[in-house]
Design a protein around this motif. Structure first.
Motif, PDB file in Angstrom:
ATOM      1  N   UNK A 309      26.689  36.875  40.875  1.00 16.15           N
ATOM      2  CA  UNK A 309      26.531  37.105  42.306  1.00 16.15           C
ATOM      3  C   UNK A 309      27.080  38.493  42.645  1.00 16.15           C
ATOM      4  N   UNK A 310      26.425  39.208  43.566  1.00 15.72           N
ATOM      5  CA  UNK A 310      26.876  40.564  43.884  1.00 15.72           C
ATOM      6  C   UNK A 310      27.769  40.629  45.116  1.00 15.72           C
ATOM      7  N   UNK A 311      28.179  39.473  45.651  1.00 12.15           N
ATOM      8  CA  UNK A 311      29.078  39.446  46.800  1.00 12.15           C
ATOM      9  C   UNK A 311      30.475  39.077  46.301  1.00 12.15           C
ATOM     10  N   UNK A 312      31.466  39.922  46.611  1.00 10.93           N
ATOM     11  CA  UNK A 312      32.831  39.684  46.133  1.00 10.93           C
ATOM     12  C   UNK A 312      33.353  38.345  46.658  1.00 10.93           C
ATOM     13  N   UNK A 313      33.786  37.487  45.736  1.00 11.35           N
ATOM     14  CA  UNK A 313      34.295  36.167  46.098  1.00 11.35           C
ATOM     15  C   UNK A 313      35.550  35.865  45.280  1.00 11.35           C
ATOM     16  N   UNK A 314      36.602  35.463  45.963  1.00 11.12           N
ATOM     17  CA  UNK A 314      37.861  35.100  45.306  1.00 11.12           C
ATOM     18  C   UNK A 314      37.922  33.590  45.169  1.00 11.12           C
ATOM     19  N   UNK A 315      38.168  33.103  43.943  1.00 11.14           N
ATOM     20  CA  UNK A 315      38.366  31.677  43.713  1.00 11.14           C
ATOM     21  C   UNK A 315      39.828  31.351  43.998  1.00 11.14           C
ATOM     22  N   UNK A 316      40.091  30.849  45.185  1.00  5.37           N
ATOM     23  CA  UNK A 316      41.470  30.658  45.637  1.00  5.37           C
ATOM     24  C   UNK A 316      42.142  29.457  44.984  1.00  5.37           C
ATOM     25  N   UNK A 317      41.386  28.393  44.678  1.00  3.25           N
ATOM     26  CA  UNK A 317      41.969  27.264  43.971  1.00  3.25           C
ATOM     27  C   UNK A 317      41.929  25.966  44.746  1.00  3.25           C
ATOM     28  N   UNK A 318      42.663  24.986  44.224  1.00  2.00           N
ATOM     29  CA  UNK A 318      42.638  23.623  44.732  1.00  2.00           C
ATOM     30  C   UNK A 318      43.677  23.420  45.839  1.00  2.00           C
ATOM     31  N   UNK A 319      43.330  22.576  46.781  1.00  2.00           N
ATOM     32  CA  UNK A 319      44.262  22.193  47.847  1.00  2.00           C
ATOM     33  C   UNK A 319      44.931  20.875  47.453  1.00  2.00           C
TER      34      UNK A 319
END
Length: 340
Positions: A309-319
Motif C-alpha cells: 500500500x502506498x499510504x503510510x500506516x502505523x500498526x499501533x497494536x492490540x487494545x
C-alpha cells in the motif's frame, strides 16, 4: 475484465483516476477543493503552540500547522509542503522536509546522498542508474532517490526526470521572499496515476471510461460500509467523528477456523477498502473471535498487505479489549465528501 486498467476520466467536473485489477477497483483518486498533498508554499510563521512542539503558519490558502519544530520565531519565512488532507475545521498539515517527486526521481533538498530503490536488485542496472544519478546531481548538495520504476525505463527518460526535479528544487529553495505564496501546486489525479501506478497496465483516457469499465458501479458500492470477503464473511467500514470503525463478521461459517479465515481475509482487503473510500486517521478493527495464539498470523498478513500500500500506516497494536488499531495518513479525500 482481466488484467490492470488505469482509467483517466472526470466525475462532476472533477479530474479523477481509477485503478482496476481484474475488474475490481483497487485505488481511486479525485480532485477536491482543498490544497493537494505535495503543494509547496512559502509560508510565514504565525504563532507557536506551547507544549506541543508545533507552529501555525500563514499561507495563501489559509492557516497551516507544522509539527515537530523548535527555535522558529514569529514572522519567519520558510518553505513547507502539504502532507495530506486536513480534518474539517483544522489547519492544513505541512512539513518542512520537502520532497520533489516524479515517476523516476525524488530530489531531497534536506537529505544529501544518492540512493536507489531496494527493489532494483540487478547489479548492472544499479551501476548504470548510479552513474545517471551522479551525472544528474553533479555539483549539487541535494539528495536523490531513484524509484523502482527506473527498472523498466529508458536511460534518457530517467536522466530527463532527474534534471527536471533538480531544476524545480533549485528554483523553489532559492525563493525566500518574505511573504506567503503558493510556489508549486501538488499533482492532480491524472499525474499521480502516471507517477505512482507504475506496474504494467492498459491506460484508458476516453471520456466516460469510468462507466464503461465498471468504475462507477464500484464507487457506488464503496459509498456503503459493506465489503464482501468470500465464503460468507464480510467486513463493515464506517467513519465516525472520532475514528474509523471496522467490524469483521464470519457469516454463517460456524467452524473452529472461521474467525481466523475472516480476519486474514480482512487483512488482505482492508487497505483497498480504505484507499477506495479515502479514509484515514485512527482506525479500530473489531476482529472476529480467534485464539490469541493466531494474533501474530493476523499481524503478518496485515503487514504484508500494508507493504503493498502506498499510504503510510502505523500498526499501533492490540487494545485490552482485543481490538487492533492503526494510524493511517489522510492521503485521500473521503469518497462521501467529494461524491456525496
Amino acid at each position: 475484465m482481466k488484467g490492470r486498467q488505469i482509467l483517466l476520466d472526470h466525475i462532476g467536473g472533477r479530474e479523477a483516476a481509477a485503478l482496476m485489477v481484474d475488474g475490481i477497483l483497487h485505488d481511486f483518486l479525485i480532485d477536491g477543493d482543498a490544497p493537494r498533498p505535495g503543494t509547496i508554499y512559502r509560508a510565514v510563521t504565525d504563532r507557536p503552540v506551547k507544549g506541543q512542539g508545533g507552529v501555525f503558519l500563514k499561507t495563501p490558502d489559509g492557516s497551516a500547522y507544522l509539527r515537530g519544530v523548535k527555535g522558529i520565531g514569529q514572522g519567519e519565512t520558510l518553505h513547507v509542503q502539504v502532507t495530506g488532507y486536513a480534518e474539517p475545521g483544522k489547519a492544513i498539515p505541512v512539513t518542512h522536509k520537502i520532497l520533489f517527486k516524479s515517476r523516476y526521481a525524488i530530489v531531497t533538498p534536506d537529505a544529501p546522498g544518492l540512493n536507489l530503490s531496494r527493489s532494483i536488485r540487478d547489479d548492472d542496472l544499479r551501476d548504470s542508474l548510479l552513474e545517471l544519478a551522479h551525472e544528474g546531481m553533479e555539483g549539487s548538495t541535494m539528495g536523490l532517490i531513484l524509484r523502482s520504476a527506473c527498472a523498466g525505463a529508458e536511460p534518457d527518460e530517467v536522466a530527463d526526470d532527474i534534471a527536471a526535479m533538480r531544476r524545480l528544487a533549485e528554483d523553489v529553495t532559492a525563493d525566500m521572499v518574505a511573504s506567503p505564496e503558493l510556489l508549486v501546486e501538488g499533482d492532480g489525479p491524472h499525474v499521480l496515476a502516471w507517477r505512482d501506478w507504475v506496474d504494467p497496465a492498459d491506460v484508458v483516457t476516453e471520456a466516460g471510461c469510468f462507466e464503461s469499465h465498471g468504475a462507477l458501479d464500484s464507487l457506488d458500492a464503496a459509498r456503503g460500509a459493506h465489503v464482501t470477503l468470500g465464503e460468507g464473511a464480510s467486513l463493515f467500514v464506517e467513519a465516525t467523528r472520532a475514528l474509523i470503525a471496522v467490524d469483521v463478521n464470519t457469516g454463517a461459517d460456524g467452524s473452529f477456523a472461521a474467525g481466523l479465515k475472516a480476519n486474514l481475509a480482512c487483512a488482505r482487503a482492508l487497505p483497498i477498502a480504505l484507499r477506495v473510500r479515502g479514509l484515514g486517521g485512527q482506525i479500530t478493527i473489531d476482529l472476529a473471535p480467534m485464539p490469541k495464539k493466531e494474533r501474530r498470523t493476523f499481524e503478518a498478513a496485515l503487514r504484508a498487505a500494508l507493504r503493498r500500500d502506498d499510504v503510510d500506516t502505523v500498526m499501533a497494536g492490540w487494545t485490552p479489549l482485543g481490538h487492533y488499531e492503526l494510524q493511517r495518513k489522510r492521503a485521500r479525500l473521503p469518497l462521501t465528501e467529494v461524491l456525496g
